[in-house]
Design a protein around this motif. Sequence first.
Motif, short mmCIF file in Angstrom:
data_model
loop_
_atom_site.label_atom_id
_atom_site.label_comp_id
_atom_site.label_asym_id
_atom_site.label_seq_id
_atom_site.Cartn_x
_atom_site.Cartn_y
_atom_site.Cartn_z
N VAL A 145 29.91 45.89 40.57
CA VAL A 145 31.23 44.75 40.31
C VAL A 145 32.09 44.52 41.63
CG1 VAL A 145 32.83 45.07 38.80
CG2 VAL A 145 30.77 46.26 38.06
N ALA A 146 31.62 46.08 42.82
CA ALA A 146 32.48 45.73 43.32
C ALA A 146 32.65 44.80 44.49
CB ALA A 146 33.39 46.58 43.86
N GLU A 199 33.49 40.85 42.72
CA GLU A 199 34.59 40.90 42.67
C GLU A 199 35.06 40.40 43.64
OE1 GLU A 199 35.66 43.29 38.54
OE2 GLU A 199 36.47 44.27 40.50
N GLU A 200 34.66 41.24 44.98
CA GLU A 200 35.03 40.54 46.83
C GLU A 200 34.51 39.81 47.07
OE1 GLU A 200 37.44 42.19 47.43
OE2 GLU A 200 38.37 43.97 45.98
N ALA A 233 34.45 44.71 49.75
CA ALA A 233 33.68 46.08 48.77
C ALA A 233 33.58 47.65 48.88
CB ALA A 233 32.75 46.02 48.06
N ARG A 273 37.75 48.71 49.24
CA ARG A 273 38.06 48.68 48.33
C ARG A 273 37.59 50.29 47.85
NH1 ARG A 273 36.88 44.67 43.34
NH2 ARG A 273 36.47 46.88 41.29
N ARG A 306 28.22 35.67 46.36
CA ARG A 306 27.92 35.65 45.29
C ARG A 306 26.32 35.84 44.80
NH1 ARG A 306 27.07 29.41 45.16
NH2 ARG A 306 25.94 30.19 46.81
N ARG A 336 29.40 45.78 34.11
CA ARG A 336 31.18 45.87 33.62
C ARG A 336 31.20 47.11 32.49
NH1 ARG A 336 32.97 40.25 36.10
NH2 ARG A 336 33.46 40.81 38.09
#
Length: 297
Positions: free
Chosen positions: A10-11, A14-15, A21, A24, A56, A69
């Motif tokens: 997920v990280a 999203e990044e 990531a 984060r 991606r 998620r």
Amino acid sequence: MELRQLEYLVAVVEEASFTRAAARLHVTQPGVSSQIRQLERELGQRLLDRSGRTVRPTEVGATVLEYARSALSSVAGARLAVDEYAGLLRGHVAVGTVTLASTLDLPGLLASFHRRHPAVEISLRESSSDELAEALTASRLDAAVLAPAYTSPPGVELQAIADEPLVAAVSRDDPLAVAGRDRLALSELADRALITFTHSTGTRGDIDAACVAAGFRPRIAFEASDPGVLARLAAHGMGVAILPAPIARDHPEELHVLFTDPVIRGRLALAWRSAGTESPAATAFLAHARAALRTPV
């Protein structure tokens, strides 16, 4: 398949970057890459497209991302339920305030809530009353201390927490002070240079409206959001400061205080969304704030 691998996936998505990531997540970039590769081997599919300048999800990766998620959200919910059962509250509370709220012990309020719920993160931002109300309705804030308009903003509820007179303050050698006056008609300030708040405080609107009602437009010489700055400017004889009475009285050796007729009132309110807060942490903070902040008599 491990929760850590899903969190990393997920990280990264999203990044759009393994490096961001990792920053984060406070882990190393090779560690993130290794866990994602392990997850891909276990599922037998490439989940991320690494060929471009940004990372991606592949088609199957996008599908797995939804389940990742959902799984992480379920685990967070389970932990929150256990924490609540054990009496330990977690989460984040976003609070806003106008500068004029310096007349309240807002730091003390935040500190007392932190002592009661040390696992809850608290953030504080300063802005104008209008912007704070908009941030509340947009769910970017959970609660705010603002200078209210005469009607509540749509979707926002208010609890009055301060309602005190604003006074005129002048230097000790000002003619008003030399004459020993303690009261004056607001209209007498029509030709005086005024020192007052910026529009961002909210109270400035009340001051302007009161002057217009008294038959004149205020001649603003200096404006600032910090009442202490206004007091010091007046003490140096730069004009007549319009201040909350407690702030003016904090400078008895430098300022002479006069009440105005009519009285201008400085008001503050605690504000929150009418629809309610969206987390147990925010709900607990609002209850704490409503009980702790004094209500004017």
